[in-house]
Design an enzyme around this catalytic site. Structure first.
Site, short mmCIF file in Angstrom:
data_model
loop_
_atom_site.label_atom_id
_atom_site.label_comp_id
_atom_site.label_asym_id
_atom_site.label_seq_id
_atom_site.Cartn_x
_atom_site.Cartn_y
_atom_site.Cartn_z
CG ASN A 146 37.38 29.44 1.00
OD1 ASN A 146 36.26 28.93 0.94
ND2 ASN A 146 37.63 30.56 1.65
CG HIS A 150 43.24 28.80 5.61
ND1 HIS A 150 44.08 28.85 4.52
CD2 HIS A 150 42.18 29.57 5.29
CE1 HIS A 150 43.55 29.63 3.59
NE2 HIS A 150 42.39 30.08 4.03
NE ARG A 206 39.63 35.98 19.24
CZ ARG A 206 38.62 35.16 19.55
NH1 ARG A 206 37.69 34.88 18.64
NH2 ARG A 206 38.54 34.61 20.75
CG ASP A 207 40.03 36.00 8.75
OD1 ASP A 207 40.13 35.00 8.03
OD2 ASP A 207 40.13 37.17 8.30
CB ILE A 208 43.41 40.16 9.75
CG1 ILE A 208 43.95 41.49 10.25
CG2 ILE A 208 43.26 40.15 8.24
CD1 ILE A 208 45.41 41.74 9.86
CB VAL A 231 46.45 32.49 2.76
CG1 VAL A 231 47.76 32.09 3.41
CG2 VAL A 231 46.15 33.97 3.01
CG HIS A 269 37.80 30.31 6.68
ND1 HIS A 269 38.08 31.67 6.69
CD2 HIS A 269 38.41 29.82 5.57
CE1 HIS A 269 38.81 31.98 5.62
NE2 HIS A 269 39.03 30.89 4.93
#
Ligand code: 5GP
Length: 114
Positions: free
Chosen positions: A87, A100, A29-31, A96, A102
């Protein structure tokens, strides 16, 4: 390539709320969630940006999409729908440098994105 914080998450050197893992992919999970569900799917193989993919890496990205779709089905929002985003570099908003995907879900998304 110097390790990113995602390498540290893979190595369990920093904590993350991991929702899926297999031999090639880790999802957590994204922070800073941008939707009720916001999960990052990353390859265990570090690739900095989409621009750095080379022939033969098709499965690196394909596995992320497959894992995201499987997660959506497992969690029960596949039919309602969701958004996936990757992205790339400055204008894409990448922060980052370990590719990745999302996965955003749990609300109706807007278009065009910001
Ligand atoms: P990007 O902007 O590169 O497309 O996405 C990077 C994402 O990583 C951002 O959505 C950001 O909130 C997330 N992120 C940054 N640091 C951490 C962290 O330490 N843990 C988790 N789980 N997510 C993070």
């Amino acid at each position: 390539m110097a390790g990113t914080l995602f390498d540290k998450i893979i190595a369990r050197e920093i904590p993350a709320d991991i929702v899926f893992e297999d031999e090639h992919v880790l999802a957590f999970r994204d922070i800073h969630p941008q939707a009720p569900v916001h999960v990052l799917f990353i390859p265990k193989q570090p690739v900095a940006t989409l621009n750095d993919l080379v022939p033969g890496d098709e499965a690196v990205v394909g596995r992320l999409a497959m894992a995201a779709a499987a997660f959506a089905k497992r969690e029960g929002f596949a039919q309602d729908g969701y958004r996936v985003v990757m992205n790339c570099n400055r204008d894409g908003g990448q922060t980052v440098f370990h590719i990745h995907l999302h996965l955003l879900a749990g609300r109706a998304m807007q278009w065009p994105p910001g």
